[in-house]
Enzyme design. Structure first.
Site, short mmCIF file in Angstrom:
data_model
loop_
_atom_site.label_atom_id
_atom_site.label_comp_id
_atom_site.label_asym_id
_atom_site.label_seq_id
_atom_site.Cartn_x
_atom_site.Cartn_y
_atom_site.Cartn_z
N ARG A 1 3.45 -4.50 4.51
CA ARG A 1 4.42 -4.94 5.52
C ARG A 1 4.24 -4.18 6.85
NH1 ARG A 1 9.94 -4.15 2.46
NH2 ARG A 1 8.64 -2.41 1.88
N HIS B 1 5.00 -4.23 -20.25
CA HIS B 1 5.53 -3.29 -19.24
C HIS B 1 5.22 -1.82 -19.60
CE1 HIS B 1 8.78 -2.93 -15.89
NE2 HIS B 1 7.89 -1.94 -15.82
N ARG C 1 6.45 -6.42 -10.22
CA ARG C 1 7.59 -7.04 -10.88
C ARG C 1 7.26 -8.50 -11.16
NH1 ARG C 1 8.92 -2.84 -12.22
NH2 ARG C 1 10.83 -1.67 -11.87
N GLU D 1 11.65 -10.74 -18.24
CA GLU D 1 11.21 -9.99 -19.41
C GLU D 1 12.41 -9.37 -20.14
OE1 GLU D 1 8.64 -7.28 -17.10
OE2 GLU D 1 9.96 -5.63 -17.69
N THR E 1 1.25 -5.37 -11.76
CA THR E 1 1.98 -4.27 -12.39
C THR E 1 3.24 -3.98 -11.57
OG1 THR E 1 0.62 -2.71 -11.12
CG2 THR E 1 -0.01 -3.08 -13.43
N PHE F 1 0.83 -1.21 0.00
CA PHE F 1 0.00 0.00 0.00
C PHE F 1 0.86 1.25 0.00
CE2 PHE F 1 -3.94 2.29 1.59
CZ PHE F 1 -4.69 1.95 0.49
N ARG G 1 2.55 4.32 -2.73
CA ARG G 1 1.89 5.37 -3.54
C ARG G 1 1.05 4.78 -4.66
NH1 ARG G 1 7.35 8.26 -2.31
NH2 ARG G 1 7.99 6.12 -2.65
N ILE G 2 1.59 3.76 -5.36
CA ILE G 2 0.84 3.19 -6.50
C ILE G 2 -0.35 2.38 -5.99
CG2 ILE G 2 0.96 1.76 -8.57
CD1 ILE G 2 4.02 2.42 -8.67
N GLY H 1 3.34 0.24 -17.58
CA GLY H 1 2.86 0.96 -16.39
C GLY H 1 3.04 2.47 -16.45
#
Ligand code: 8YV
Length: 323
Positions: free
Chosen positions: A180, A289, A242, A271, A240, A156, A158-159, A291
């Site tokens: 966490r 990729h 890794r 990737e 989105t 949780f 910023r994104i 994002g």
């Protein structure tokens, strides 16, 4: 005083490259071919600053240099799991990233993926382009309603919070969070969110699980067979973050045997190589990729790197120092 020597490892937006060339003794990668490990090693011996992206593996081997010239790795992107932070610390190098400026666009892609997989958009487009659409019918490509459902957000930051904002305020979704550290009540309240203590607790509650945690060894295969089995049989997984966060083999099994409803990925383990088994899964949406791939975000990321470099070479602590 001579300008610092700066290596830009990929093509960047033209406006940012222009400013880099003006302010620094900058070497640009005009043909945009990614650097190999040896080239990264050579760069660390030569340049005062190296500006890597996710495609540059700044590994222990690349960092195996005695007395590197490079004092700062000013990463273009928020995630930096491609940099061996332990070896960087041995050299006393500074590492910076580019948070904030890509959060909204990355959450937009996560929501794009969520909608695409729930509403079977990729399957529909594939069918239409292949000339196989026989016309409207009540039972054709029936998907899953998104509004009002429960979304689990893993990580949780910023994104993750931008994703929660879209889900809750845009689609009336119920938001459950795993993070966490404890998220302040006031922050959770902005998205009508509830925090649970473990990922195992979150998985069975959700119609959608969206990953927004860092990559790297700590989170490698966080989503494995056991956790996939905890998901509802019609739930969807969105990534989105890794590629390594998901055990892709376990995911292909879950998709193939339909123990989950589907998945949507913007990132892949290893990737741009794609595990061929993923290509055979119809209930899977895949993007390359994308994002942060908007003009606005990519320019802002570049200007954020410039800010970090100016801070560093003018003797201030860079605003986005991560070590
Ligand atoms: C970037 C990303 O485009 O910022 C990140 O961590 O994953 C992408 O949005 C890429 O990492 C650039 O290095």
């Amino acid at each position: 005083m001579a300008k610092p020597k700066v290596l830009v490892t990929r093509r960047w937006p033209a406006a940012v490259e222009a400013q880099l060339s003006e302010k620094f003794d900058a070497v640009l990668n005009t043909n945009d071919v990614p650097l190999g490990e040896t080239e990264i090693q050579d760069a660390l011996k030569t340049y005062d600053a190296v500006l890597p992206t996710v495609t540059d593996k700044v590994s222990a081997r690349a960092l195996d240099v005695t007395k590197p010239q490079t004092k700062i790795l000013a990463n273009y992107g928020v995630g930096f799991s491609h940099i061996d932070m332990g070896r960087v610390a041995d050299h006393g190098m500074t590492v910076t990233n580019t948070p904030d400026v890509l959060s909204e666009c990355t959450a937009d892609i996560a929501m794009t993926l969520l909608l695409m997989v729930a509403r079977r958009a990729s399957e529909g487009e594939r069918e239409l382009r292949a000339g196989n659409w026989s016309g409207w019918r009540p039972t054709h490509l029936v998907g899953t309603k998104v509004s009002g459902k429960t979304i689990g957000i893993v990580g949780f930051g910023r994104i993750g919070q931008e994703m929660a904002r879209r889900a809750h305020h845009g689609f009336g979704m119920n938001v459950v969070v795993y993070n966490r550290s404890r998220v302040p009540e006031g922050v959770l309240a902005q998205y009508g969110a509830t925090q649970v203590d473990t990922l195992d607790e979150l998985m069975p509650l959700c119609d959608f699980v969206s990953l927004h945690c860092p990559g790297g060894t700590a989170n490698r295969h966080l989503i494995n067979t056991r956790r996939l089995n905890l998901m509802k049989p019609d739930a969807f997984l969105i990534n989105t973050a890794r590629g390594e966060v998901i055990d892709e083999l376990a995911l292909t099994r879950a998709l193939w045997f339909e123990t989950i409803g589907g998945a949507a990925l913007d990132v892949f383990d290893g990737e741009p190589n794609i595990n061929p088994e993923l290509l055979d899964c119809d209930n899977l949406v895949m993007l390359p990729h994308l994002g942060s791939a908007t003009r606005e975000a990519r320019e802002a990321m570049g200007f954020r790197v410039l800010d970090n470099l100016s801070d560093f070479f003018e003797g201030r602590t860079p605003r986005d120092r991560v070590n």
